[in-house]
Write a protein that holds these residues in place. Structure first.
Motif, PDB file in Angstrom:
ATOM      1  N   GLU A 155       0.834  -1.211   0.000  1.00 54.11           N
ATOM      2  CA  GLU A 155       0.000   0.000   0.000  1.00 54.11           C
ATOM      3  C   GLU A 155       0.863   1.253   0.000  1.00 54.11           C
ATOM      4  OE1 GLU A 155      -0.104  -2.471   2.165  1.00 54.11           O
ATOM      5  OE2 GLU A 155      -2.037  -3.452   1.881  1.00 54.11           O
ATOM      6  N   ASN A 156       2.039   1.195   0.655  1.00 54.06           N
ATOM      7  CA  ASN A 156       2.927   2.360   0.745  1.00 54.06           C
ATOM      8  C   ASN A 156       3.923   2.406  -0.412  1.00 54.06           C
ATOM      9  OD1 ASN A 156       1.598   2.849   3.118  1.00 54.06           O
ATOM     10  ND2 ASN A 156       3.269   2.151   4.435  1.00 54.06           N
ATOM     11  N   PRO A 211       2.594   3.330  -4.579  1.00 55.96           N
ATOM     12  CA  PRO A 211       2.504   4.713  -5.066  1.00 55.96           C
ATOM     13  C   PRO A 211       3.878   5.343  -5.356  1.00 55.96           C
ATOM     14  CG  PRO A 211       1.112   4.402  -3.136  1.00 55.96           C
ATOM     15  CD  PRO A 211       1.937   3.168  -3.273  1.00 55.96           C
ATOM     16  N   ASP A 261       3.513   6.922   4.405  1.00 60.65           N
ATOM     17  CA  ASP A 261       2.535   5.983   4.925  1.00 60.65           C
ATOM     18  C   ASP A 261       1.112   6.341   4.485  1.00 60.65           C
ATOM     19  OD1 ASP A 261       1.129   4.112   6.352  1.00 60.65           O
ATOM     20  OD2 ASP A 261       2.063   4.568   8.287  1.00 60.65           O
ATOM     21  N   LYS A 262       0.459   5.417   3.791  1.00 59.63           N
ATOM     22  CA  LYS A 262      -0.900   5.667   3.320  1.00 59.63           C
ATOM     23  C   LYS A 262      -1.934   5.377   4.412  1.00 59.63           C
ATOM     24  CE  LYS A 262      -1.507   6.499  -0.618  1.00 59.63           C
ATOM     25  NZ  LYS A 262      -1.534   7.852  -1.254  1.00 59.63           N
ATOM     26  N   GLU A 294       4.999   9.243  -1.095  1.00 55.70           N
ATOM     27  CA  GLU A 294       3.940   9.794  -0.260  1.00 55.70           C
ATOM     28  C   GLU A 294       3.985   9.241   1.163  1.00 55.70           C
ATOM     29  OE1 GLU A 294       0.260   9.146  -2.503  1.00 55.70           O
ATOM     30  OE2 GLU A 294       1.482   9.311  -4.296  1.00 55.70           O
TER      31      GLU A 294
END
Lengths: 250, 309
Positions: free
Chosen positions: B70-71, B74, B171-172, B169
């Protein structure tokens, strides 16, 4: 919470695939087709969540030919899924397009958890779950060997190279199953009979307005190089000699 | 064409799996690397030393420490503005992240490639390795996972890549790492071992598995593997599993002991250079792929073999 389980109809895992002589693919005419083994594990996990009271409804969805209804959706309902969705198509749909179709189904159904198999044993891609997670912007727990729901999240133990890893995911989330997650139950005859009365919604790919044009073109499919016939040795001493010859023993 | 290679590491040292991917990437175009993790200066310098490497992008952030897809995805997507292809080893880390990147870029991933036939054409195994497909992509950006055993390893030294810091970006907030249980082993790593001794269900118990397989492996300086049946029966931990759903290996010598040779197991080892099978059933399918076979009781043969080596 509703659980959505996508399943795929594939060549039965016990059948040895035969490559077509013209090199266009694997011969699937008149061979036994079944539910992808990893998807059976996904159904089993969803049904267990329902039996524990953690899930309220299990919805199973498949994308494929009309026969997928009897070959896989029936089995899934007999295992305990509440209802089915068949998105009918005769074309081969790539994981990216499958993920896009499933994202539309997820928007309609609003599940709290989607459980998929980690890979299908025909194309061996291992992509759909991760792609679906990306499209929905949800977290993913891939190659799961343990799934525990609690509060606002799900804890997933993953089988990784070297051992196990545990992650906490916010809900809604995607989980893909590994072999050791559970032992799927058999669909018993009475349950198969009962499953026939559980509803199946029939859709087509066109209903979802998703472009499913393939991005990959298969130029040819061939059999892997055959290994030349080996020899049998009669004793451990001969084997030791052979190992020395290979340079792995002194 | 500019390629980006995901560097596999444990925040301390670079893993061998990366080197085969560099070889594959060099066939596609110019090779750039991405080192994402926490406290990865050491890994970055190891990466820069790989032969033929250009730029090494380094993203040092606590959010990347455990390579949560998830991190990390991106971050990779943002780097794809200036790269045409991204290649990952087909490890559990690579398989976890790559499709998330592909979907975000709206491209079809090409999984587990065996060869590069052209800038847009690759071969890959399907049906547990029972068929090899040649596929051509029409996507503008390529997302690929590479079967490590199908490519030679690039030299780990002699390169002079330039290290450049990048940031993503972070940590989502979708997932957190809760812990890991990594099996400890003094033996060579399964996927990079030259010799593998692998045991199946016929070993009968965890005690016998270790009593018979481990000493033989130690004599041969080998890694220990197992069939799914042996893992499911609890004789060996699951990261020992060789096969379609476990690890894919191609050592110089693979010794299969008490393994019948189901297609799912063969998918994981049939590219080994020499296969040796010890099994009491002379009709076991393993003998169809074995170069050297010995029919007999493994409980007699294996101790005798270990003794005589």
């Amino acid at each position: 919470m509703k659980v959505l389980v996508p399943v795929k109809r594939v060549l039965d895992y016990n059948v040895k695939p035969r490559v077509k002589a013209d090199g266009t693919g694997v011969d699937l005419a008149n061979v036994k087709m079944s539910m992808n083994p990893f998807d059976e594990i996904a159904i089993e996990e969803a049904v267990r969540l329902k039996e524990k009271g953690a899930a309220t409804e299990v919805v199973v969805v498949t994308i494929g030919v009309a026969k997928a209804e009897t070959d896989v959706l029936l089995t899934a309902r007999a295992m305990g899924a509440d209802r089915g969705i068949l998105i009918q198509t005769d074309d081969e749909i790539e994981p990216l397009a499958v993920a896009k179709l499933l994202a539309k189904v997820a928007e309609e159904e609003q599940p709290g958890l989607i459980i998929l198999g980690k890979q299908a044993i025909d194309d061996d891609s291992n992509q759909t779950g991760q792609m679906l997670a990306a499209l929905l912007g949800w977290p993913q727990g891939t190659f799961a060997s343990k799934v525990e729901l609690g509060g606002q999240g799900v804890q997933v133990t993953r089988e990784v190279d070297g051992g196990l890893e545990t992650v906490d995911l916010k809900l809604p989330a995607i989980v893909t199953t590994d072999l050791r997650l559970n032992e799927p139950r058999y669909a018993t005859l009475p349950n198969i009979m009962k499953a026939k009365s559980k509803p199946v919604a029939k859709k087509t790919v066109a209903d979802y307005g998703v472009d499913v044009t393939p991005r990959l073109k298969t130029l040819k499919v061939v059999e892997p190089a055959k290994r030349s016939a080996g020899i049998k040795v009669g004793s451990v001493d001969e084997l030791v000699e052979k190992l020395k010859g290979l340079g792995v023993a002194k | 064409m500019k390629t980006l290679v995901w560097v596999e590491h444990d925040n301390q040292s670079l893993k061998d799996a990366t080197l085969a991917v560099v070889t594959a990437a060099a066939k596609v175009g110019e090779v750039h690397l991405l080192v994402a993790g926490k406290g990865v200066d050491g890994v970055a310098s190891q990466a820069a030393a790989i032969e033929g490497v250009g730029k090494v992008h380094v993203a040092d952030d606590a959010a990347y420490e455990h390579f949560l897809a998830e991190n990390v995805a991106p971050l990779i997507v943002s780097l794809m503005g200036s790269h045409d292809a991204v290649l990952f080893p087909a490890t559990t880390t690579g398989k976890n992240i790559a499709p998330r990147v592909a979907a975000a870029l709206d491209v079809m991933q090409i999984s587990d490639i065996l060869s590069v036939e052209g800038a847009d054409t690759f071969t890959r195994p399907i049906y547990a390795g029972n068929a090899i497909a040649t596929v051509q992509t029409s996507d503008k950006k390529l997302v690929i996972t590479v079967r490590g055993t199908a490519f030679a390893k690039a030299a780990a030294t002699g390169g002079s890549g330039t290290v450049e810091a990048v940031s993503g970006e972070g940590d989502k907030g979708l997932s957190t790492f809760a812990g890991a249980e990594i099996a400890k082993s003094e033996r060579p790593e399964l996927t990079s071992a030259k010799v593998i001794v692998s045991g199946g269900r016929a070993l009968g118990s965890q005690e016998q598995f270790h009593a018979l397989i481990d000493p033989l492996a130690d004599k041969l300086g080998a890694a220990v593997g197992a069939s799914r049946a042996a893992v499911d029966a609890g004789y060996a931990p699951n990261d020992y599993q060789v096969g379609q759903t476990g690890k894919i290996v191609a050592p110089e010598v693979y010794v299969a002991i008490g393994i019948s040779g189901a297609i799912q197991h063969l998918a994981g080892m049939k590219d080994s250079k020499t296969i040796i099978a010890i099994n009491k059933d002379e009709d076991a399918p393993i003998f169809q792929v074995a170069d050297i076979g010995l029919v007999g009781d493994l409980f007699k043969i294996v101790p005798e073999l270990t003794e005589k080596l």
